[in-house]
Design a protein around this motif. Sequence first.
Motif, short mmCIF file in Angstrom:
data_model
loop_
_atom_site.label_atom_id
_atom_site.label_comp_id
_atom_site.label_asym_id
_atom_site.label_seq_id
_atom_site.Cartn_x
_atom_site.Cartn_y
_atom_site.Cartn_z
N VAL A 20 47.14 28.95 19.55
CA VAL A 20 46.83 29.70 20.78
C VAL A 20 46.98 31.20 20.53
CG1 VAL A 20 47.41 30.03 23.21
CG2 VAL A 20 47.51 27.74 22.23
N GLY A 56 57.58 33.15 25.48
CA GLY A 56 58.02 31.86 24.95
C GLY A 56 57.42 31.68 23.56
N ALA A 57 57.17 30.41 23.20
CA ALA A 57 56.70 30.13 21.84
C ALA A 57 55.40 30.87 21.52
CB ALA A 57 56.50 28.62 21.70
N ILE A 58 54.43 30.81 22.44
CA ILE A 58 53.12 31.44 22.16
C ILE A 58 53.23 32.96 22.23
CG2 ILE A 58 50.73 31.67 22.94
CD1 ILE A 58 50.95 28.72 23.94
N ASP A 114 59.39 39.00 30.94
CA ASP A 114 59.69 37.58 31.07
C ASP A 114 60.85 37.46 32.04
OD1 ASP A 114 60.57 34.82 30.57
OD2 ASP A 114 59.30 34.91 28.81
N HIS A 172 51.00 34.71 28.88
CA HIS A 172 51.53 33.52 28.20
C HIS A 172 52.65 32.87 29.01
CE1 HIS A 172 48.99 34.57 24.91
NE2 HIS A 172 49.48 35.80 24.96
N PRO A 229 53.68 30.05 32.18
CA PRO A 229 53.11 28.80 32.70
C PRO A 229 52.60 28.92 34.14
CG PRO A 229 55.52 28.68 32.63
CD PRO A 229 55.15 30.02 32.08
N THR A 280 53.94 32.28 39.40
CA THR A 280 52.96 32.97 38.56
C THR A 280 51.54 32.86 39.13
OG1 THR A 280 52.67 31.03 37.14
CG2 THR A 280 54.29 32.67 36.42
N THR A 294 45.03 33.20 27.96
CA THR A 294 44.94 31.89 27.29
C THR A 294 45.98 30.94 27.88
OG1 THR A 294 46.49 32.60 25.58
CG2 THR A 294 44.14 32.83 25.06
N ARG A 339 46.97 29.81 31.81
CA ARG A 339 46.38 28.91 32.80
C ARG A 339 45.56 29.72 33.79
NH1 ARG A 339 47.04 25.32 29.83
NH2 ARG A 339 48.15 23.35 30.11
N ASP A 363 40.39 32.06 28.09
CA ASP A 363 40.28 30.67 27.63
C ASP A 363 40.66 29.72 28.76
OD1 ASP A 363 39.82 28.73 25.50
OD2 ASP A 363 41.96 28.29 25.70
N HIS A 398 38.73 26.52 27.28
CA HIS A 398 40.08 25.98 27.07
C HIS A 398 40.19 25.29 25.70
CE1 HIS A 398 43.87 24.92 29.48
NE2 HIS A 398 44.13 24.80 28.18
N PHE A 410 44.00 25.81 21.82
CA PHE A 410 44.86 24.87 21.07
C PHE A 410 44.08 24.10 20.01
CE2 PHE A 410 43.11 20.89 22.47
CZ PHE A 410 42.34 21.30 23.54
#
Length: 347
Positions: free
Chosen positions: A112, A160-162, A181, A212, A214, A219, A240, A242, A266, A307, A310
């Motif tokens: 991503v 976060g991770a992405i 964040d 990035h 959720p 949000t 990318t 939601r 995306d 989308h 991933f």
Amino acid sequence: MSLTSHDDTRMHILVPTINEEDGKYLAMKLDKDFSLTILEGTLDEVDKDTLARTNILLPFIQPHIKRAQLETMPRLKLIATRSTGYDHIDRAAAAERGILIANVPGYGETAVAEHTFALLLTLSRKMQTTYDRIKEGNYSVEGLQGFDLYGKTLGVIGTGAIGLHVIRIARGFGMEVIANDIVQNKFAAEVLGFRYTSRAEVLSNADIVTLHAPALPSTYHLINRDSLSGMKKGAILINTARGSLVDTEALAWALEAGILRGAGLDALEGEELLQHFETSASNSDQDKLYQATLALQKRQNVFITPHVAFNTTEALRRILDTTVENVYAFAQGRPTNLVKLPELVTV
Ligand code: NAD
């Protein structure tokens, strides 16, 4: 493809909406311990008996799993979604029925994050126009001047991770990074060399804003007319995450008004309706959203992908492997990667 193995003494797993290769991979991993129904089609194509004996459902992000569908599966105990996001599942309905939900955290941060830069570089170097021209045999450089990422400020919402992998890549390009964040990862900020600040400051100072976080009520339409008005003039927005994070009509307005230089998307609001949208069958809100999406689609400074951020070989294999682990962990009475029950947006 439709693969079914019947054995009533074993737990029954239903895997809808999966391509042949991935379906075969899951079958190879699961069919010695479980009975399986694996199909390319959606849940709507599954017969009543199969639904009635399903204990574990392995859905993808589309179509959405609604309350009415859960009612057709009285023996369902686990939904192990083949995705990180789980906003496509009616979690309130699942919780009421005692159904656990497991997801696949962390499979796709590299995929991503790399796609985020595919969208950004497409816009910063005017790749869409270049591509269209070269296909017509037009080698003119007129109007193709882009801009460097080096030295620009990237604003990241959600670290976060992405988000963190995006920051890693951005630092490699020589970009400055500011981030927002609700939970600050101070260690990462120090190691990667970025600064946390308010959302308003990220929006007003960044040359490029990338989302990035959720899909949550907090949000929902995080990018709206107000926040777009506070963005740096000529900034680029990348989403990318939601679709629900961005108010599509407001985005179309900001691009038309020249507040934004471009957008790379995306994820689109209501994307599950877009493939088979029928104006006549829609309500007026859906129709307005569809018209706003069409307006975005037509713009040369908007680059949309369906989308697929991933969607790399490596990430998909990690999704399937973690899904198999989630199934075995549940079957052995120690479920893993369970989704907590915080607030949820129903889309
Ligand atoms: P993650 O849970 O690791 O990180 C999400 C971050 O967002 C967390 O640090 C969280 O604290 C932060 N956050 C939550 N609410 C916030 C708010 N109001 N403002 C700012 N930050 C907030 O998730 P991830 O793996 O990095 O994924 C991020 C999102 O990307 C997912 O939720 C999913 O929707 C999306 N995603 C998209 C694709 C794709 O193919 N396009 C694939 C995987 C994930």
